[in-house]
Each structure stands twice: as C-alpha cells, then as structure tokens.
Design a protein around this motif. Sequence first.
Motif, PDB file in Angstrom:
ATOM      1  N   THR A 169       0.833  -1.208   0.000  1.00  0.00           N
ATOM      2  CA  THR A 169       0.000   0.000   0.000  1.00  0.00           C
ATOM      3  C   THR A 169       0.871   1.264   0.000  1.00  0.00           C
ATOM      4  OG1 THR A 169      -1.710  -1.188   1.213  1.00  0.00           O
ATOM      5  CG2 THR A 169      -1.825   1.212   1.235  1.00  0.00           C
ATOM      6  N   ARG A 170       1.888   1.255   0.866  1.00  0.00           N
ATOM      7  CA  ARG A 170       2.768   2.415   0.923  1.00  0.00           C
ATOM      8  C   ARG A 170       3.476   2.640  -0.409  1.00  0.00           C
ATOM      9  NH1 ARG A 170       3.991   0.552   6.244  1.00  0.00           N
ATOM     10  NH2 ARG A 170       5.902  -0.458   5.460  1.00  0.00           N
ATOM     11  N   LYS A 171       3.889   1.523  -1.029  1.00  0.00           N
ATOM     12  CA  LYS A 171       4.603   1.666  -2.291  1.00  0.00           C
ATOM     13  C   LYS A 171       3.687   2.257  -3.359  1.00  0.00           C
ATOM     14  CE  LYS A 171       8.178   0.382  -2.309  1.00  0.00           C
ATOM     15  NZ  LYS A 171       9.407   1.099  -1.958  1.00  0.00           N
ATOM     16  N   LYS A 172       2.412   1.761  -3.399  1.00  0.00           N
ATOM     17  CA  LYS A 172       1.464   2.334  -4.349  1.00  0.00           C
ATOM     18  C   LYS A 172       1.220   3.821  -4.061  1.00  0.00           C
ATOM     19  CE  LYS A 172      -1.145  -1.910  -5.392  1.00  0.00           C
ATOM     20  NZ  LYS A 172      -2.457  -2.565  -5.296  1.00  0.00           N
ATOM     21  N   SER A 173       1.076   4.107  -2.760  1.00  0.00           N
ATOM     22  CA  SER A 173       0.855   5.503  -2.381  1.00  0.00           C
ATOM     23  C   SER A 173       2.035   6.378  -2.773  1.00  0.00           C
ATOM     24  CB  SER A 173       0.600   5.601  -0.882  1.00  0.00           C
ATOM     25  OG  SER A 173       0.461   6.939  -0.479  1.00  0.00           O
ATOM     26  N   ASP A 174       3.242   5.827  -2.573  1.00  0.00           N
ATOM     27  CA  ASP A 174       4.434   6.614  -2.927  1.00  0.00           C
ATOM     28  C   ASP A 174       4.479   6.875  -4.426  1.00  0.00           C
ATOM     29  OD1 ASP A 174       5.152   6.647  -0.319  1.00  0.00           O
ATOM     30  OD2 ASP A 174       6.570   4.970  -0.448  1.00  0.00           O
ATOM     31  N   ILE A 175       4.125   5.831  -5.204  1.00  0.00           N
ATOM     32  CA  ILE A 175       4.135   6.006  -6.667  1.00  0.00           C
ATOM     33  C   ILE A 175       3.114   7.074  -7.063  1.00  0.00           C
ATOM     34  CG2 ILE A 175       3.578   4.866  -8.846  1.00  0.00           C
ATOM     35  CD1 ILE A 175       4.738   2.290  -7.615  1.00  0.00           C
ATOM     36  N   TYR A 207      10.395   2.174  -7.656  1.00  0.00           N
ATOM     37  CA  TYR A 207       9.201   1.811  -6.884  1.00  0.00           C
ATOM     38  C   TYR A 207       8.332   0.793  -7.621  1.00  0.00           C
ATOM     39  CZ  TYR A 207      10.024   5.514  -3.453  1.00  0.00           C
ATOM     40  OH  TYR A 207      10.542   6.289  -2.458  1.00  0.00           O
ATOM     41  N   ARG A 208       8.255   0.859  -8.958  1.00  0.00           N
ATOM     42  CA  ARG A 208       7.428  -0.086  -9.716  1.00  0.00           C
ATOM     43  C   ARG A 208       8.006  -1.504  -9.644  1.00  0.00           C
ATOM     44  NH1 ARG A 208       6.957   4.488 -13.421  1.00  0.00           N
ATOM     45  NH2 ARG A 208       4.809   5.247 -13.366  1.00  0.00           N
ATOM     46  N   GLU A 209       9.319  -1.666  -9.717  1.00  0.00           N
ATOM     47  CA  GLU A 209       9.949  -2.993  -9.595  1.00  0.00           C
ATOM     48  C   GLU A 209       9.688  -3.580  -8.206  1.00  0.00           C
ATOM     49  OE1 GLU A 209      14.036  -2.525 -10.455  1.00  0.00           O
ATOM     50  OE2 GLU A 209      13.749  -1.948 -12.570  1.00  0.00           O
ATOM     51  N   ASP A 210       9.836  -2.780  -7.132  1.00  0.00           N
ATOM     52  CA  ASP A 210       9.582  -3.263  -5.764  1.00  0.00           C
ATOM     53  C   ASP A 210       8.131  -3.691  -5.595  1.00  0.00           C
ATOM     54  OD1 ASP A 210      12.179  -2.722  -5.184  1.00  0.00           O
ATOM     55  OD2 ASP A 210      11.759  -0.748  -4.251  1.00  0.00           O
ATOM     56  N   GLU A 214      13.445   9.246 -11.506  1.00  0.00           N
ATOM     57  CA  GLU A 214      14.302   8.097 -11.195  1.00  0.00           C
ATOM     58  C   GLU A 214      13.668   7.199 -10.130  1.00  0.00           C
ATOM     59  OE1 GLU A 214      17.957   9.823 -10.067  1.00  0.00           O
ATOM     60  OE2 GLU A 214      18.511  10.498 -12.102  1.00  0.00           O
ATOM     61  N   ARG A 215      13.071   7.809  -9.114  1.00  0.00           N
ATOM     62  CA  ARG A 215      12.482   7.024  -8.029  1.00  0.00           C
ATOM     63  C   ARG A 215      11.258   6.256  -8.496  1.00  0.00           C
ATOM     64  NH1 ARG A 215      11.638  11.194  -3.280  1.00  0.00           N
ATOM     65  NH2 ARG A 215      10.676   9.347  -2.303  1.00  0.00           N
TER      66      ARG A 215
END
Length: 950
Positions: free
Chosen positions: A160-166, A533-536, A528-529
């Motif tokens: 969830t955090r990763k999606k939110s960060d993206i 984030y998409r690979e993770d 760059e970030r």
Amino acid sequence: MHNRLKPLEEQLAVARTQRDTRKQSLQNAEALLDVLQQEASDIKIRLRESQASYRSSSDLQHELEQKRLILEERNRSLSATRQRLEEEWKNHEQDVERLKHDTLRLQRQLDETIEAISDLDTKHTTLQAVHLEREKVMTSKKVETSSVQNNLVELVQRITRKKSDIEQLEKRRGEIMATLEKMDSDEQTLGEELKRIDVKLGKESVGEVHLQEGVLQAERDFQAIEERRQVLRKEIDTLQSKAFELQGRIGEKMSKIDMINGLLERLEGHSAAVQYLLRNFDWSPVERLTVADAVNTKPEYRVAIESILGESIFYVIVPDLGAAVSGLQALKKHQKGKATFIALSRLPEPKDPPFPIAGDGIIGWAIDHVQVSDEHRPLFTRLLRNVVIVRDAQVANACIREYPNIRCVTLEGDIMESRGLVKGGSHRRDEGGMIGKREQLKQLEEKVALLKEELKTNQDLLQEKNDEFSTLDLMKAAERITEKQSALTELEKQRAQLLFEKEKHEKTLGDIQSNRERLTSELTEITERLDDYREDLDRLTRNREEVESKLASMSDEQKTLETRYNESAEEVNLVRVSIVEKTGEKKNIENELQRIQQTIQDKIVAIERAMKHAEETDVRQAELKDEVIGLEKRIELVKAETEEEEKKVQSIEAELENKSDEIVALEKTLKEERSRHDDSISRVHDIEMKCEEIRQRIVAMKERAQQDFGLDLDTVEIVDDNVFDLAQARDEINSLKHRIKNLGPINQLAYEEYKQEKERLDMLVAQREDLLEARTTLYQTIDEINTTARDKFLETFEKIRENFISLFKKLFDEGDEADLVLEEGADPLEARIEIIAKPRGKRPHSIEMLSQGEKTLTATALLFAIYLVKPSPFCILDEVDAPLDDANVERFLRILREFSTSTQFIVVTHNKKTMSECDTLYGVTMEEEGVSKMVGVDFKKNGVPAFSEN
C-alpha cells in the motif's frame, strides 16, 4: 426731654424699693424650702435602705422556695429513672436467652457449609489441570498463526505504501510542472509591477519634499503669529491696567473737586451771617472773602495753620470800616445773626521780621509757610505773629522753654503758649480743609486735565493694539499646519505602502527563482524514483499470495483448538462460582455468630450498669428528702423576717408622704411670691429701659448737633424758633440727599474684580497653550508608535511566515505550498492575514476545505511558527494529535523531538505512538471503587522503565 426723665426716675426709685422687699421675703421662703427638702431627702434615704432590706429578704425567700421545688422535681425524676432501669435489665435478660438459642442454630449451618466447600475445591483442582493443558496447545498455535498474519499485514502495508508513494510521486511531478509554468507568469507580472512602483515612488518623493517645506513654513507662520499675539496681549494688559489706574485717579480727583465745589457752594462751616454776606452783593460791591479764602499752604501744614487761626478763619475781610458798617447793617436788616469783620485799612504796619529760629523738630515760623497776596500779608503777619510750627508736643514744650513769648503749633494742631495755655487733643478727619480750597480746586482741575489727556492717548494706543490683535487669526494658522501635516502623513502612508509592496515583490521574485531551481532538481529525482518503486511493487505482490495460502490452513486448526479450550474454561468457571458462593455463605454465618456473641456481652454489661445505677438512685433520693426538710424550716424563718421589714417600709412611706405635703404647700406659696417678685423686676426693667432710651436720645441729639451743626447743646444758648427757618433747612437737606443719591453707588471693588478676571483669563490662555502643545506632542507620539509598531509587526510577521513555510513542509511534503499573506492596500496593523495551505494534490479555495487532520497539522505549523519567534521553556499540548492518523502522528512527533532540545513539553494524549515517545508517562487508575491513584513510568531511568505510585 429732661422734664419727661425726672418723673420716671422717681417711679424707678419706688419700684426698686418694692423689688428689694419682695426679694427678701422670697429668700426666707426658699431657705425654709431647703430645710424641708433636706428632711425629705433623709427620709428617702432611710426608705431606700428599708426597701433594700425588704427586697433582700423577699428575694432570699423566693430563692429558697425555688430551690425546694427543684429538689422535689429531682426526686420525682429519680423515681421515674429507678423504674425505667428495672424494666431495662429484665428486658436485657430475656434478650440474652434468645441470642444463645440463635448461636447453636448458626453453628450447625457453619459446619455443613465447610464440608461443601472442601468437595468443590477437589473438583476445581482436577478441571483446572485439564484447562491449562489445552491453553498451552492453543497458545502455541496462536503464536504461530499471529506470526504468519503479521508477515501478511506487513506485506500489505508495504504494498500500500509503495502504491501511495508512486501516486504521490506522479502527482508531485505534475504539480511541479504546473508550478514552473505559473512561476514564469508570476515573474513577468512582478517585474512589470516593480517598474510601476518605482515610477510612483519617484513622483511621491518630489511631492513629499514640497509638503515638508509647506509644513515647516506653516509652523513658522504659526509661531510668528503666536509670539506677536503674546507681545500684543502683554501690551494690551499693560495699557488696560494703566487705563483703569488713570480712570481711578481721575475719579478720585473728580470726587475731591465735587467735594470742594460743594463746600464752596454750600459755604459749609460758616455761620448763617457769614453765608449771607458772602452770597449777597447789596452790602459791598468788591470781592467778598474770609480769612480761610485768602490763605493757602502745603497740605502737611493745613491742620496746624487752621488750628492756630482758630475762629478767625471765618472772619470776613473788608477794605475799610465803611464796608464793615454796611455789612453789619445788612445783617440787622435781614435778621441773619452776627459776624466778625477785618478792615484791612485799619491794620497796623507789620513789625520787623521775626528772628531766626531752628532746632530738631522745629519747622519754622508759620508766616513763612503760608501763601498770601501782598494785600493780605499784613493781616496774616498779625494773625500768625510769634507762631512757630513744630513736629510734636515734646518739641513744642522744649521750644517755649527756650524762646519765651512765642506760640507753638504742632502738625496735628496742638497749641502751646509760654503763658501756660495749651489747646489740643484728637482732631477731626476734615480738619484743615477750610483753607486754600480755591487753590486746591485749581490744582486738582489741572491734574484732571493732564490725566484725561494721558487717558485719551492710552485709549488710542489700546484701540490700535486691539485692532492689530484681532487681525492675527491663530486658528487659521493652526488649521493650515494641520492640513499640511495631514497631507504629508497621507503621502508618507502611501509611500510606506509602496515600499512595502516593492520589498514584498522583490522577495517574491527571489523566492520564485530559488524555488524554480529546487523544483527542477526535484523533478529529475522523482522520475528516477518512480522506476525503482514499480519494480519493488511487483516483487511484494508475489510474496503476499504465498503467505495468504499458508495462513488459510493454519486458521482452521486454530479454530478447533479454541473450541475445546472454551469448553474446559466454562466448566472451571462454574465450579469457581459455586466455591465463591459457599465461601460467602460461610463468611456471613461467621459474621452473624460474632455479632450475636458481641450483643450478648453488651447486654450483660448493660444489665450490670442498670442495677448499679438503680442503687445510686435510691441513695440520692434519701439525700434529697433530707435537703427538702431543712429548706422548709429555713423558709419559715425568712418569711417572718420579710413581714417585719414590710411593716417598717410602710411606716417610713407614711412619714415621707406627710413631709411631701408640707413641701408642696410651701412650693405653691413660693411660686406666688416669685411671680410677684418677677413682676417687680419687670417693672423696674421697663422703667430703666425708658430712662435709658430717653438718655440715649438726648446723647444722640447732642452728637448730631455737634457733628451736623457744630453746636454744643450743653453750653449753647437756645435761639428762638422764629429765627431758624425749619422748612428751608429741611428742603436743603432733601436737596443734598437727592444729589448724593444721583451720584449712584461707587463700586470700590471694581479694580480688584478686574484683576481677578484678568488672572483667570491668563490661566485659561496658559492652559489652552498647554493643550495645544500637548496635542502636537500626542500626534508626534502616535506617529512614532505607529511607525515603530508597523516596523516591529512587519519584522515579526516575516519571521513567522518563514517559520510557517518551513514547518508546513516538514509536517507535509517538500512540494506542498503554504504561506501567510497580508491584505494588499491596507495598513499592516489593521490588515487581514490570509493563511494559504495547499497540500500536494489539492487546490482548496479556503482552508475550511481541508480535512480535519490537515487543519490540525496546519494549525500546529502556525503555532510553532509563532512559538519560534518567542520561545518558552514549557509548552502544554492538550490532545493535539486526536484528529491525526498514524502517519501524521509520526510527523507531529518529529516536530516535538526537534523542539524538545530547548523546550519541555507536557502532552495530554490517548495515542499509543505519542505515549511511546514520552520520557515520563503519568496515568490515573481506580483499583478500588471511588479511590483514584496516579501511576507514573519513567522510561529513561537507567534504560529500564521505573514505576511509581502517588
């Protein structure tokens, strides 16, 4: 008057004799009354002593009877108490028997309850062992399942955090690109605005210089007018004072002129014969003069000259004896009385001049200090022959001893002669006013003319000064200053506003340039970030699917174990409840047995106490009976004494009544005698008042005759009433009174009132000047305060704004926008402040459109922005984190950690994360109902939590 006074004096002598006789009779009666009153007073003393003795015996008898009644009442009370105690101990004995039977019954119940509790304890031990075994197995399985579940939750949160960060990075990238476009537009607009402000500032600088010069010129004009007004005011006050002084002096001189003219017209002081001769021309065609009219001298010598001339000042001067005879015939013809004439032709030639005389206090020969014509000098040489003017009587006494055959006259008019003749005493106020009237009148008229000319010059100059003063309009000058200052103040405000806008625009341009560089760098970093984030995110999704499959199988096993655990727990609880119930029954039985045993002991003690109290009551009753018998005997004795004292009082009262009758009869007689004596005194007083009134009228008539007409009624010979024309004299008196009345009242205090009003005017003018000066100072102070406050406000506002922007980005994200903006075109001290808060992804038109958590973080940023400008060693926060979620709580705590290095925070909270960050935690618990207790935990004490209770 004397004929009316003599009979009254004879009546007064008779009345005084009657008054003295009645006074003696009255004194004898009063002496007898004093004797009777003294005897009555002695009887009253004996009566009071006897009455006191009677009251004492009566009070003692009453006191003994009261005491007997009290003892009888106590005896009845003790009998009732004795009966009540006997009933009590019998009731207590019955209660003790009943309680013993209850004790045996409760003891049997207690034995049965103890046996049941023992059986239930054995059963509970067996079931508890089975329940604990099942609990261990279930707990092991639950820990294993919880571990897998936590792994799954952690994976979900990370996804969830990763999606939110993206999403946030993509959103932030879009915002940055939009912001850069807006910055280009704002930069161009601000540049144009700065050029416009510079042009406007240049124009206003020129206008400000012109206005400052105008204010200075207006102030110089105002100061010049004020100084000229003050100079004119002083000159006008001086001229007015001088005018009042000149008017007063003219009035004084005119009064003297009127007085002298009146004296000359009325011929006051002259006899009727002399007045007739001076007013009529029939008897002599030449000028008619008296000695007083022919002589003059200095004012300080007039009293002396008039005194030494004596009656000769009223002599009529004629050229020869023929003129004198004509005057005598005229007087006889018209029945005007007698007069004395001096014929100048018959006067002998003057002798040799007097010898020189000098000495301390000697002024000189009288003839040397008078002014007379050559024609009249022989006359005054004779009248003032051998007359020396000296200072006082001591000098005159010494002078006549040294120079025989001379006469001395003092400045006060006392006369001494070497032959022993002395004449003098007090002198009248008008003495010395008979000589030199015409010369005095001439001198006064000349002085009045000079004073009037001086007054006219003074008034012309005063009018000139008043006209000039009225043309100096101080109010218009002050209004011109105010107008110029207002225009200058308005221009300064506009210039300050323009400078403020220019500074703000320049700072905004600088911020835009720095923000453009920062946003460009941030845009590259975000791109760059996003790839990382998409690979993770793909890797975390695969791990979550594996953990969910494992968790499903473990959950089925855990449900089976929980069912078996709940069944054994229910059986254990049922047995435990039964044990608790039986234990409660046992406790209740034991408490009841203890209560019954205590009650039995109390009843036994009460029985013993009642029996002892009853014995004491019997003894006390016997004692009371003996006391009552003794009191009755004593009462009989006191009663006999009281009756004897009462008879004695009645005897003394009868004696006092007889003596009082004698005193009343004597007082009645004495009252009648006093009335007759008062009548005699009143008659004497009335006759004395009438005599005194007649005497006063005689004295008043003598004084009036002496003052108004110069007649001594004791020595003067009364002239026949036919000679004196009473009607003419009355008409002349009425005419004089009318002339005095027409003069009107003279206000002697007018000048004093003028000085008081002038002082008050000066005070009011000074106060007005103080107020004008205070107003100018106040305006300057207000301008200074406003300028200082505006500078301080802008300085502080800018610091708070910078702190707010910085803290807002810490609490949200670096790309979020926040600002504090003052209302444009308004005074900074009165302008509204707009709070701008735009978290990433939102463009709210108002701060009210933010969520509750965003509002809280914005308010926190503003609070700490103000706090940074003026920090405090302590800060209390009451449930600030209540509306925040876990992520925002973490941001809030990050701010607290940063500020905790310089400030101690006291935080009221229910959030677990906030509690975990505290150094010391305090909570309130209630282990017992209604009893609160505070518990504290110090997390920093030796690295281990330390608990304390208060």
